[in-house]
Scaffold this motif. Structure first.
Motif, PDB file in Angstrom:
ATOM      1  N   ARG A  64     -11.312  -3.800  11.859  1.00  0.00           N
ATOM      2  CA  ARG A  64     -10.171  -4.444  11.199  1.00  0.00           C
ATOM      3  C   ARG A  64      -9.098  -4.855  12.209  1.00  0.00           C
ATOM      4  O   ARG A  64      -8.963  -4.228  13.265  1.00  0.00           O
ATOM      5  CB  ARG A  64      -9.555  -3.479  10.175  1.00  0.00           C
ATOM      6  CG  ARG A  64     -10.517  -2.985   9.115  1.00  0.00           C
ATOM      7  CD  ARG A  64      -9.780  -2.303   7.974  1.00  0.00           C
ATOM      8  NE  ARG A  64      -8.916  -1.239   8.423  1.00  0.00           N
ATOM      9  CZ  ARG A  64      -9.323  -0.005   8.678  1.00  0.00           C
ATOM     10  NH1 ARG A  64     -10.588   0.325   8.542  1.00  0.00           N
ATOM     11  NH2 ARG A  64      -8.471   0.915   9.074  1.00  0.00           N
ATOM     12  N   SER A  66      -6.013  -4.309  12.249  1.00  0.00           N
ATOM     13  CA  SER A  66      -5.099  -3.204  12.562  1.00  0.00           C
ATOM     14  C   SER A  66      -5.693  -2.293  13.630  1.00  0.00           C
ATOM     15  O   SER A  66      -4.974  -1.741  14.476  1.00  0.00           O
ATOM     16  CB  SER A  66      -4.804  -2.395  11.300  1.00  0.00           C
ATOM     17  OG  SER A  66      -6.001  -1.821  10.814  1.00  0.00           O
TER      18      SER A  66
ATOM     19  N   ASP B 250      -3.236  -6.995   9.313  1.00  0.00           N
ATOM     20  CA  ASP B 250      -2.832  -5.592   9.187  1.00  0.00           C
ATOM     21  C   ASP B 250      -3.562  -4.939   8.023  1.00  0.00           C
ATOM     22  O   ASP B 250      -4.346  -5.586   7.327  1.00  0.00           O
ATOM     23  CB  ASP B 250      -1.319  -5.506   8.971  1.00  0.00           C
ATOM     24  CG  ASP B 250      -0.742  -4.195   9.516  1.00  0.00           C
ATOM     25  OD1 ASP B 250      -1.525  -3.318   9.924  1.00  0.00           O
ATOM     26  OD2 ASP B 250       0.485  -4.056   9.530  1.00  0.00           O
ATOM     27  N   ASP B 251      -3.269  -3.660   7.818  1.00  0.00           N
ATOM     28  CA  ASP B 251      -3.764  -2.941   6.649  1.00  0.00           C
ATOM     29  C   ASP B 251      -2.639  -2.823   5.637  1.00  0.00           C
ATOM     30  O   ASP B 251      -1.462  -2.823   6.003  1.00  0.00           O
ATOM     31  CB  ASP B 251      -4.179  -1.506   7.036  1.00  0.00           C
ATOM     32  CG  ASP B 251      -5.432  -1.482   7.894  1.00  0.00           C
ATOM     33  OD1 ASP B 251      -6.123  -2.514   7.938  1.00  0.00           O
ATOM     34  OD2 ASP B 251      -5.700  -0.442   8.498  1.00  0.00           O
ATOM     35  N   ASP B 254      -4.703   2.466   2.546  1.00  0.00           N
ATOM     36  CA  ASP B 254      -6.011   2.796   3.105  1.00  0.00           C
ATOM     37  C   ASP B 254      -7.082   1.795   2.691  1.00  0.00           C
ATOM     38  O   ASP B 254      -8.115   1.674   3.332  1.00  0.00           O
ATOM     39  CB  ASP B 254      -6.455   4.193   2.638  1.00  0.00           C
ATOM     40  CG  ASP B 254      -5.627   5.283   3.283  1.00  0.00           C
ATOM     41  OD1 ASP B 254      -5.091   5.028   4.380  1.00  0.00           O
ATOM     42  OD2 ASP B 254      -5.502   6.365   2.684  1.00  0.00           O
ATOM     43  N   HIS B 256      -6.810  -1.688   1.678  1.00  0.00           N
ATOM     44  CA  HIS B 256      -6.716  -3.139   1.837  1.00  0.00           C
ATOM     45  C   HIS B 256      -6.474  -3.514   3.293  1.00  0.00           C
ATOM     46  O   HIS B 256      -5.737  -2.842   3.995  1.00  0.00           O
ATOM     47  CB  HIS B 256      -5.553  -3.705   1.012  1.00  0.00           C
ATOM     48  CG  HIS B 256      -5.630  -3.351  -0.430  1.00  0.00           C
ATOM     49  ND1 HIS B 256      -6.274  -4.139  -1.349  1.00  0.00           N
ATOM     50  CD2 HIS B 256      -5.179  -2.276  -1.111  1.00  0.00           C
ATOM     51  CE1 HIS B 256      -6.210  -3.564  -2.541  1.00  0.00           C
ATOM     52  NE2 HIS B 256      -5.548  -2.430  -2.419  1.00  0.00           N
ATOM     53  N   SER B 257      -7.085  -4.608   3.703  1.00  0.00           N
ATOM     54  CA  SER B 257      -6.774  -5.151   5.027  1.00  0.00           C
ATOM     55  C   SER B 257      -6.867  -6.669   4.942  1.00  0.00           C
ATOM     56  O   SER B 257      -7.559  -7.208   4.088  1.00  0.00           O
ATOM     57  CB  SER B 257      -7.710  -4.587   6.090  1.00  0.00           C
ATOM     58  OG  SER B 257      -9.044  -4.726   5.685  1.00  0.00           O
ATOM     59  N   GLY B 307     -10.981   2.695   2.274  1.00  0.00           N
ATOM     60  CA  GLY B 307     -11.444   2.144   3.537  1.00  0.00           C
ATOM     61  C   GLY B 307     -12.903   2.443   3.825  1.00  0.00           C
ATOM     62  O   GLY B 307     -13.359   2.281   4.946  1.00  0.00           O
TER      63      GLY B 307
END
Lengths: 302, 450
Positions: A64, A66, B250-251, B254, B256-257, B307
């Motif tokens: 991801r 992040s 970004d996220d 926990d 969603h991103s 996640g």
């Protein structure tokens, strides 16, 4: 032209201002157990975060944005290795543009290099499922491995942050003392588990079973990483009826459905085990994790 | 075994130093030093012990199975050895359609992969990648079809620059947009979205240089710039294309991103081949020379409970592509086929066109996914010079497509897909398409980008 230069200058100034002063070592752990261990060894000399949580399957993580941002800023990656993170970590290393954490650099620490792995396959073939050629990577569930990795990690921290070398060595000694005492306690309590036959969902609990002397010969997955079908569970059921097991274990991030299905038909309890730090309220650090593991196993034996 | 000896040596060396009164502080410092040495040596000894153990283990297994051992140890060595990661993608399909994938109102850019109707073998992809040395990584991807091997990608990328920088050189898929960097085996549908197919030639790759920089911020922020030859659309000494892109992501909690991006691409074309349905309804072959400018906005959002995408996850993706072109167009004489482009005509060409798609893919079971995609194109303003009056004109039409797919994934390495589509990209044709596809990968784990 002038305005562009001014803009670029302002942008650079902003970015510099946004970068915090180098205070603590930035450590990105691949899994929560290594974040917890680094925290034990580094105390306030490092700011530690984990790329994954106890609810996630470390085999199946997405690279991801992040995580790329966190890898970009890390001084040290603390990971399991042995191909556990092969589906996502190489991307983080490549995309981060961070030279410190590349394979072969001191900033990339692989725990699996410091312990001997079990379940090494004689040959590797994809028809065997998601097997790891290097051996079983779920090594943190044997506390003796934690002690070995702690020594190596303390040395690595000292190498990267030599100004605080004494600090890491002292904390490691303190940790090793407390860990040896705790291990003696767990081993004494775990004597009751010796020789107990159990079924496990995936081979991720084999180190635990090995250490405690439990017999984990039955696996619910037909092949590593492949979810069991009802037909396959039927075969497992037939096997378990011939060679009964005392409990059916699965890790906290795995679906409990297969374990419960088998539990209903055999009478052996399905037990969810905290796989790593953070999987339950009690497993808030490595000591809490093992306390909880032993508690749940003994609880299921009664 | 040698631990006590080392310790003794360390202590002995301490006492060998001139005997004088030692302060507490010095004592503490010395003790710390010994502790560090001890920790360092213990780590090395632990390392050695584990290496000895693993060597013993492999020796034992070798003894145990004398005949098989040599054969069995070979793949183990190969998996972690010096050989590059090799992966071979086998893909093929059955495709039932009326049309030939023609998109009305757009001068195509670049080639399309589109294989034919009925049973066909898609390109077989062979990919090799490895770290070259501590400073570079290399990767190559070849698309193999009957009688031809196409180099889709072949590049080297730096790994040791640090400070968030990477430089890539060679032939690579451009970092513009979102879908552009994915090879066909990683697509969520059997074909590329219409906006890319109409304006970018499925995806945009070029021979050139790419610089990327990841900002040292807690949120993901990435900037990239590319210069290149401009794919196979031009052949001159000066640089044919420039690209710029920025990504942010970004996220959210926990589960969603997301990632969003904005890209700009400028390409010089020199006799780029295309075709256009002329005013006599015949196909005219065209050549465009001039400049194309693209803007692409993209958004990806992924959801996975806690996640953990293994059991259930959802992916939403949308892109908007806009292309402005200005230059000269020629059309080849097609009067023999009853076409309007008699004797070949050249004139001005200006167009501003756009397209977008949005798609969602839901994995509701570890082995099953369903997805829906909507494509829409806007032919926009297309201005042909006065030379083309009565020859070429802008059609009054809006190309669209609905696609629905379901795929079954027995493992991470195999995929079987059924796709149903209603394709209205060609004027006057409603094409109900059925595609059955397999995508299997052999060899190394293909770690895919977000």
């Amino acid at each position: 032209m002038k305005s562009i230069r001014l803009f670029l200058l302002a942008a650079c100034a902003l970015l510099l201002a946004a970068t915090p002063a180098r205070a603590a070592l930035k450590v990105l752990a691949c899994e929560p157990e290594w974040a917890a261990l680094t925290q034990e060894l580094a105390g306030d000399k490092a700011s530690v975060s984990s790329a994954t949580s106890a609810k996630q399957d470390p085999h199946r993580i997405e690279a991801r944005p992040s995580l790329i941002a966190r890898a970009r800023n890390a001084d040290l990656l603390v990971c399991t290795g042995a191909e556990l993170e092969v589906g996502w970590l190489p991307l983080l290393q490549r995309e981060s543009g961070n030279a410190r954490i590349q394979a072969g650099q001191p900033g990339y620490f692989e725990a699996a290099r410091f312990v001997s792995l079990i379940d090494k396959p004689r040959s590797v073939d994809r028809s065997m499922g998601d097997v790891h050629a290097a051996g079983n990577p779920h090594l943190h569930l044997d506390p003796r491995n934690i002690a070995r990795v702690a020594d190596a990690l303390a040395a690595r921290l000292a190498q990267i942050d030599s100004a605080n070398a004494g600090h890491y060595a002292a904390r490691n000694r303190d940790f090793q003392n407390r860990w040896q005492q705790a291990m003696a306690r767990w081993q004494a309590a775990g004597v009751a588990l010796r020789g107990v036959p159990v079924a496990t969902h995936h081979k991720n609990l084999n180190y635990l079973a090995n250490w405690l002397g439990m017999k984990a010969d039955v696996t619910l997955e037909p092949k590593p990483g492949v979810d069991p079908s009802v037909a396959y569970l039927g075969e497992v059921l037939a096997k378990v009826r011939e060679q009964p097991v005392k409990m059916i274990l699965h890790a906290s991030y795995e679906s409990p459905r297969a374990s419960r299905w088998l539990a209903q038909r055999t009478g052996a309890p399905a037990v969810e085990l905290p796989y790593t730090v953070g999987a339950s309220a009690a497993a808030k650090d490595l000591f809490g994790l093992y306390d909880e593991l032993i508690d749940r196993l003994l609880g299921a034996l009664k | 075994m040698f631990k006590p000896a080392l310790m003794a040596a360390a202590i002995a060396s301490l006492f060998a130093s001139p005997a004088h009164a030692v302060s507490d502080a010095e004592w503490a410092a010395m003790k710390d030093e010994i502790r560090q040495m001890k920790a360092a040596y213990e780590a090395r000894i632990a390392d050695l012990e584990s290496r000895v153990k693993s060597a013993e283990a492999s020796a034992q297994s070798a003894e145990g199975e004398a005949a098989q051992a040599t054969a069995a140890s070979a793949p183990l060595a190969a998996a972690s050895g010096m050989n590059p990661e090799v992966s071979l993608i086998l893909q093929g399909r059955y495709h039932n359609a009326k049309g030939d994938g023609h998109i009305t109102g757009f001068l195509p850019a670049g080639h399309a992969h589109g294989s034919g109707k009925g049973f066909s073998l898609d390109h077989t992809e062979l990919a090799l990648g490895a770290g070259i040395d501590p400073y570079f990584r290399g990767y190559a991807n070849f698309a193999i079809a009957d009688g031809e091997v196409e180099t889709e990608e072949a590049w080297v990328q730096t790994t040791a620059l640090g400070h968030g920088f990477t430089v890539k050189g060679g032939r690579f898929l451009s970092g513009i947009g979102y879908a552009n960097e994915f090879h066909p085996h990683a697509w969520d549908f059997a074909n590329q979205n219409l906006a890319y197919a109409a304006m970018l030639g499925e995806h945009y790759g070029q021979d050139g240089l790419q610089v990327k920089w990841v900002a040292p911020t807690p949120m993901f922020l990435e900037f990239g710039a590319e210069i290149g030859q401009g794919a196979d659309w031009s052949d001159r000494n000066r640089l044919g294309s420039q690209a710029l892109f920025a990504h942010i992501g970004d996220d959210l909690g926990d589960s969603h991103s997301w990632r969003a991006g904005l890209s700009y691409l400028s390409v010089r074309a020199d006799g780029r081949e295309g075709h256009w349905d002329d005013d006599n309804d015949a196909e005219a072959e065209t050549f465009f020379s001039g400049k194309s400018r693209y803007w692409i906005a993209d958004l990806v959002w992924k959801w996975a409970p806690d996640g953990n995408p293994k059991y259930r996850n959802f992916k939403f993706q949308a892109e908007y592509v806009r292309r402005s072109e200005r230059g000269e167009l020629e059309c080849e004489d097609n009067s023999g086929d009853g076409g309007a482009c008699a004797g070949g005509i050249a004139g001005d060409y200006r167009a501003r066109q756009s397209g977008w798609y949005a798609q969602g893919v839901y994995q509701f079971h570890p082995q099953w996914r369903v997805g829906y995609r909507y494509d829409s194109l806007n032919i926009g303003s297309v201005n042909f010079g006065p030379e083309f009056s009565g020859v070429l004109s802008r059609p009054d039409f809006t190309p669209r497509r609905h696609s629905l797919m379901v795929d079954y994934n027995p493992s991470e390495f195999s995929r079987l897909r059924l796709q149903l589509a209603q394709d209205r990209a060609e004027q006057g044709l409603t094409d109900n398409q059925v595609t059955v596809q397999y995508i299997h990968s052999l060899g190394a784990h293909g770690a895919h980008k977000f």
